[in-house]
Design a protein around this motif. Structure first.
Motif, PDB file in Angstrom:
ATOM      1  N   LEU A 141       0.639 -10.153  -1.856  1.00 22.39           N
ATOM      2  CA  LEU A 141       1.260  -9.219  -2.794  1.00 22.39           C
ATOM      3  C   LEU A 141       0.208  -8.459  -3.600  1.00 22.39           C
ATOM      4  O   LEU A 141       0.373  -7.268  -3.884  1.00 22.39           O
ATOM      5  CB  LEU A 141       2.208  -9.968  -3.726  1.00 22.39           C
ATOM      6  CG  LEU A 141       3.467 -10.539  -3.063  1.00 22.39           C
ATOM      7  CD1 LEU A 141       4.231 -11.417  -4.033  1.00 22.39           C
ATOM      8  CD2 LEU A 141       4.373  -9.413  -2.555  1.00 22.39           C
ATOM      9  N   ALA A 142      -0.873  -9.137  -3.972  1.00 21.21           N
ATOM     10  CA  ALA A 142      -1.940  -8.462  -4.721  1.00 21.21           C
ATOM     11  C   ALA A 142      -2.580  -7.368  -3.880  1.00 21.21           C
ATOM     12  O   ALA A 142      -2.840  -6.262  -4.369  1.00 21.21           O
ATOM     13  CB  ALA A 142      -2.994  -9.481  -5.161  1.00 21.21           C
ATOM     14  N   ARG A 143      -2.831  -7.676  -2.601  1.00 22.86           N
ATOM     15  CA  ARG A 143      -3.427  -6.671  -1.712  1.00 22.86           C
ATOM     16  C   ARG A 143      -2.489  -5.482  -1.527  1.00 22.86           C
ATOM     17  O   ARG A 143      -2.924  -4.327  -1.536  1.00 22.86           O
ATOM     18  CB  ARG A 143      -3.753  -7.308  -0.365  1.00 22.86           C
ATOM     19  CG  ARG A 143      -4.989  -8.204  -0.385  1.00 22.86           C
ATOM     20  CD  ARG A 143      -5.067  -9.072   0.846  1.00 22.86           C
ATOM     21  NE  ARG A 143      -5.139  -8.316   2.078  1.00 22.86           N
ATOM     22  CZ  ARG A 143      -6.264  -8.065   2.750  1.00 22.86           C
ATOM     23  NH1 ARG A 143      -7.421  -8.513   2.307  1.00 22.86           N
ATOM     24  NH2 ARG A 143      -6.242  -7.376   3.878  1.00 22.86           N
ATOM     25  N   ALA A 144      -1.199  -5.764  -1.377  1.00 22.76           N
ATOM     26  CA  ALA A 144      -0.227  -4.688  -1.165  1.00 22.76           C
ATOM     27  C   ALA A 144      -0.119  -3.787  -2.391  1.00 22.76           C
ATOM     28  O   ALA A 144       0.107  -2.579  -2.271  1.00 22.76           O
ATOM     29  CB  ALA A 144       1.140  -5.285  -0.832  1.00 22.76           C
ATOM     30  N   ALA A 145      -0.290  -4.374  -3.577  1.00 27.44           N
ATOM     31  CA  ALA A 145      -0.161  -3.607  -4.815  1.00 27.44           C
ATOM     32  C   ALA A 145      -1.487  -3.036  -5.295  1.00 27.44           C
ATOM     33  O   ALA A 145      -1.532  -2.329  -6.304  1.00 27.44           O
ATOM     34  CB  ALA A 145       0.448  -4.490  -5.903  1.00 27.44           C
ATOM     35  N   GLY A 146      -2.586  -3.348  -4.600  1.00 27.27           N
ATOM     36  CA  GLY A 146      -3.895  -2.874  -5.025  1.00 27.27           C
ATOM     37  C   GLY A 146      -4.360  -3.487  -6.324  1.00 27.27           C
ATOM     38  O   GLY A 146      -5.095  -2.869  -7.091  1.00 27.27           O
ATOM     39  N   ARG A 147      -3.949  -4.730  -6.580  1.00 24.76           N
ATOM     40  CA  ARG A 147      -4.313  -5.404  -7.821  1.00 24.76           C
ATOM     41  C   ARG A 147      -5.597  -6.217  -7.657  1.00 24.76           C
ATOM     42  O   ARG A 147      -6.080  -6.433  -6.556  1.00 24.76           O
ATOM     43  CB  ARG A 147      -3.180  -6.331  -8.262  1.00 24.76           C
ATOM     44  CG  ARG A 147      -1.871  -5.611  -8.563  1.00 24.76           C
ATOM     45  CD  ARG A 147      -2.018  -4.690  -9.760  1.00 24.76           C
ATOM     46  NE  ARG A 147      -0.813  -3.933 -10.028  1.00 24.76           N
ATOM     47  CZ  ARG A 147       0.192  -4.372 -10.789  1.00 24.76           C
ATOM     48  NH1 ARG A 147       0.118  -5.568 -11.335  1.00 24.76           N
ATOM     49  NH2 ARG A 147       1.241  -3.607 -10.991  1.00 24.76           N
ATOM     50  N   ASP A 148      -6.137  -6.693  -8.774  1.00 25.06           N
ATOM     51  CA  ASP A 148      -7.371  -7.470  -8.797  1.00 25.06           C
ATOM     52  C   ASP A 148      -7.103  -8.873  -8.260  1.00 25.06           C
ATOM     53  O   ASP A 148      -6.632  -9.749  -8.994  1.00 25.06           O
ATOM     54  CB  ASP A 148      -7.917  -7.536 -10.224  1.00 25.06           C
ATOM     55  CG  ASP A 148      -9.218  -8.324 -10.318  1.00 25.06           C
ATOM     56  OD1 ASP A 148      -9.759  -8.721  -9.273  1.00 25.06           O
ATOM     57  OD2 ASP A 148      -9.691  -8.535 -11.453  1.00 25.06           O
ATOM     58  N   ALA A 149      -7.399  -9.090  -6.984  1.00 22.88           N
ATOM     59  CA  ALA A 149      -7.117 -10.384  -6.360  1.00 22.88           C
ATOM     60  C   ALA A 149      -7.950 -11.495  -6.977  1.00 22.88           C
ATOM     61  O   ALA A 149      -7.503 -12.644  -7.047  1.00 22.88           O
ATOM     62  CB  ALA A 149      -7.368 -10.308  -4.862  1.00 22.88           C
ATOM     63  N   ALA A 150      -9.155 -11.202  -7.417  1.00 17.23           N
ATOM     64  CA  ALA A 150     -10.020 -12.237  -7.996  1.00 17.23           C
ATOM     65  C   ALA A 150      -9.356 -12.898  -9.194  1.00 17.23           C
ATOM     66  O   ALA A 150      -9.292 -14.129  -9.293  1.00 17.23           O
ATOM     67  CB  ALA A 150     -11.365 -11.631  -8.391  1.00 17.23           C
ATOM     68  N   ALA A 151      -8.857 -12.091 -10.110  1.00 14.49           N
ATOM     69  CA  ALA A 151      -8.212 -12.635 -11.304  1.00 14.49           C
ATOM     70  C   ALA A 151      -6.919 -13.342 -10.962  1.00 14.49           C
ATOM     71  O   ALA A 151      -6.626 -14.435 -11.468  1.00 14.49           O
ATOM     72  CB  ALA A 151      -7.957 -11.513 -12.305  1.00 14.49           C
TER      73      ALA A 151
END
Length: 219
Positions: A141-151
């Motif tokens: 979901l983070a990748r799909a939304a372009g969010r900060d996966a690390a955090a």
């Protein structure tokens, strides 16, 4: 774009340092406190911090999987062939073992050990399934939304340390690496297969569920 050699090197180093953080903080916590809650808090805090830094720095090199379940769940989206995915998983397994031995070396304990901490039962197996499913789902979901996966990944693992009965291993490579340490972070070798099976089932469920949500959103 990173070369295959750079990708494999990043996965070895990243998994090694992640495991060193998990095992090393467990050993340090045991030496500083006899309170299990305090030990778990210290172990979780060190893992969260290390995971964030490693993903942030090595993500551009290899994707910062450090986890066979993540590699398999993201294989197609990451453009990995089956052969390369197998090599990445092998790198993670090697890195995990090296991370345990690195932690032992830093704390001046015998390098070669076998864990004696019992971890098993239906509750812990269910917990590993939940921990891995939600971890994989969060990454997709983070990748799909372009969010900060690390955090997102680091914070979720930190939470799962406390809300799952198994303290959220959620990683076959880390699970195997933790059979090599008779410390707070350890798991008996004969308990590991059930954990890894639960992790595999959870990874499939988490990836399928997250992708169903992203497809629905796109539609």
């Amino acid at each position: 774009m990173s070369s295959p050699g750079q990708t494999l090197a990043a996965e070895v180093v990243g998994t090694a340092l992640l495991v060193a953080a998990v095992v090393g903080s467990g050993i340090m916590a045991q030496r500083l406190s006899a309170d299990t809650g305090v030990m778990l808090l210290a172990n979780a805090a060190a893992t969260v911090a290390a995971l964030y830094v490693l993903i942030a720095l090595l993500g551009p090199v290899s994707g910062a999987h450090f986890n066979p379940a993540v590699t398999l769940a993201l294989r197609r989206g990451s453009g990995l062939s089956w052969r390369m995915a197998g090599a990445v998983i092998a790198a993670q397994l090697v890195g995990g073992a090296c991370g345990t031995w690195l932690a032992h070396g830093m704390f001046d304990v015998p390098l070669l050990q076998m864990a004696t901490t019992a971890r098993g039962g239906a509750g812990q197996w269910l917990a590993e399934g939940v921990a891995t499913a939600t971890l994989i789902g969060a990454i997709v979901l983070a990748r799909a939304a372009g969010r900060d996966a690390a955090a997102i990944v680091a914070l979720w693992i930190g939470a799962a340390y406390w809300f799952t009965a198994s303290t959220s291993f959620a990683n076959p490579a880390v699970t195997l690496a933790r059979t090599l340490t008779d410390s707070f972070a350890g798991i008996r070798p004969w308990d590991a297969p059930a954990f890894i099976t639960a992790q595999g089932i959870g990874a499939v469920i988490g990836a399928a569920g997250a992708r169903a949500l992203t497809r629905e959103k796109a539609a």
